[in-house]
Design an enzyme around this catalytic site. Structure first.
Site, PDB file in Angstrom:
ATOM      1  N   LYS A 144       0.806  -1.223   0.000  1.00 26.36           N
ATOM      2  CA  LYS A 144       0.000   0.000   0.000  1.00 26.36           C
ATOM      3  C   LYS A 144       0.840   1.275   0.000  1.00 26.36           C
ATOM      4  O   LYS A 144       0.457   2.274  -0.617  1.00 26.36           O
ATOM      5  CB  LYS A 144      -0.957   0.002   1.194  1.00 26.36           C
ATOM      6  CG  LYS A 144      -2.098  -0.994   1.080  1.00 26.36           C
ATOM      7  CD  LYS A 144      -3.072  -0.827   2.231  1.00 26.36           C
ATOM      8  CE  LYS A 144      -4.251  -1.769   2.114  1.00 26.36           C
ATOM      9  NZ  LYS A 144      -5.253  -1.546   3.187  1.00 26.36           N
ATOM     10  N   ASP A 200     -10.207   2.699   1.758  1.00 23.62           N
ATOM     11  CA  ASP A 200     -10.422   2.316   3.158  1.00 23.62           C
ATOM     12  C   ASP A 200     -11.119   3.450   3.905  1.00 23.62           C
ATOM     13  O   ASP A 200     -11.921   3.215   4.800  1.00 23.62           O
ATOM     14  CB  ASP A 200      -9.090   1.993   3.841  1.00 23.62           C
ATOM     15  CG  ASP A 200      -8.490   0.680   3.376  1.00 23.62           C
ATOM     16  OD1 ASP A 200      -9.265  -0.203   2.955  1.00 23.62           O
ATOM     17  OD2 ASP A 200      -7.262   0.540   3.432  1.00 23.62           O
TER      18      ASP A 200
END
Length: 268
Positions: free
Chosen positions: A65, A100
């Site tokens: 990420k 997210d």
């Protein structure tokens, strides 16, 4: 046929494929969702290869990420959070997003939990904690971050507008808070004695989101429900980050019910 996928290492136990495949089936799309597991130092090369192959979009998970930030053009949210979990190849260079954050907001909204003006305690200052803290602060909450390593909590709080920080001893703020989010892995072991927040601090005016989704019902959620609190399991956060990615890639409303059913069937 459009091809979407997941970039991670490892990826064999990911729940994203059944969730996204269910969306394609529900909408009659000619699309597939595949997984890619490159070497842990090859995030940039993997993104470039996916672009060359004509992949339409990628989800990104551990450990890539942060590395993918340098391989794409991140939007403002991904840049501030410091992590990309969704890549859209419809532009050049590819754009990076962090869904997210949307997953947190939409999971709470789905359960009619307001954020704006609320006092929130986030336990954990890792990757999930960063996304949660930014999501809540951006939506208007007053955020306090409690973490075992105080320096890490303070570092995150310095990045999040208006946030405060402290050690795990500051979890007692939950007693006066409106919202609690567990962003640690505590709770994944159903037999463990440790819990993110002692039951004595939980109360009926509280909403509790546990980012842990295996098991679905953690000890924290059981004790919160017993105290009369509103509870939101981690699968909702996982679902809605996937929903946000799907909508980003396709420009279509996601079939949320179909994706949720597939996700929970896979969890069972």
């Amino acid at each position: 046929m459009q091809v979407f996928g997941l970039l991670g290492n490892p990826v064999e136990h990911s729940l994203s494929p059944p969730m996204h495949e269910a969306a394609y089936d529900a909408l009659g799309m000619d699309a597939r969702y595949v997984t890619f597991e490159p070497a842990r130092d090859a995030a940039g090369a993997a993104v470039a290869a996916a672009d060359t192959l004509g992949i339409a979009g990628l989800n990104v998970t551990i450990p890539f990420k942060r590395d993918v930030l340098d391989a794409v053009e991140p939007d403002d949210v991904a840049r501030r959070v410091g992590a990309v979990n969704t890549v859209d190849f419809s532009t050049s260079p590819p754009r990076g997003y962090n869904t997210d954050v949307a997953g947190v907001e939409r999971a709470l909204a789905h359960h009619d939990v307001g954020i704006d003006g609320r006092d929130a305690v986030v336990v954990g200052a890792g990757g999930a904690g960063r996304a949660v803290a930014f999501a809540l602060a951006d939506a208007g909450a007053r955020v306090h971050i409690a973490n075992r390593t105080v320096d890490r909590a303070e570092s995150l709080a310095a990045d999040v507008p208006g946030a405060t920080a402290g050690g795990l001893d500051t979890r007692d703020r939950v007693a006066d808070a409106d919202l609690l989010v567990n962003a640690t892995s505590v709770g994944m072991d159903p037999d463990a004695e440790e819990t993110p927040v002692p039951a004595a601090h939980l109360h009926e005016d509280l909403a509790v989101l546990d980012a842990v989704y295996a098991p679905i019902e953690t000890r924290l959620l059981r004790e919160a429900a017993a105290a009369g609190a509103t509870t939101v399991d981690g699968a909702w956060m996982l679902l809605f980050q996937g929903v946000a990615a799907f909508e980003r890639w396709t420009g279509r409303d996601a079939p949320v019910d179909a994706m949720n059913q597939a996700l929970r069937a896979a969890l069972e």
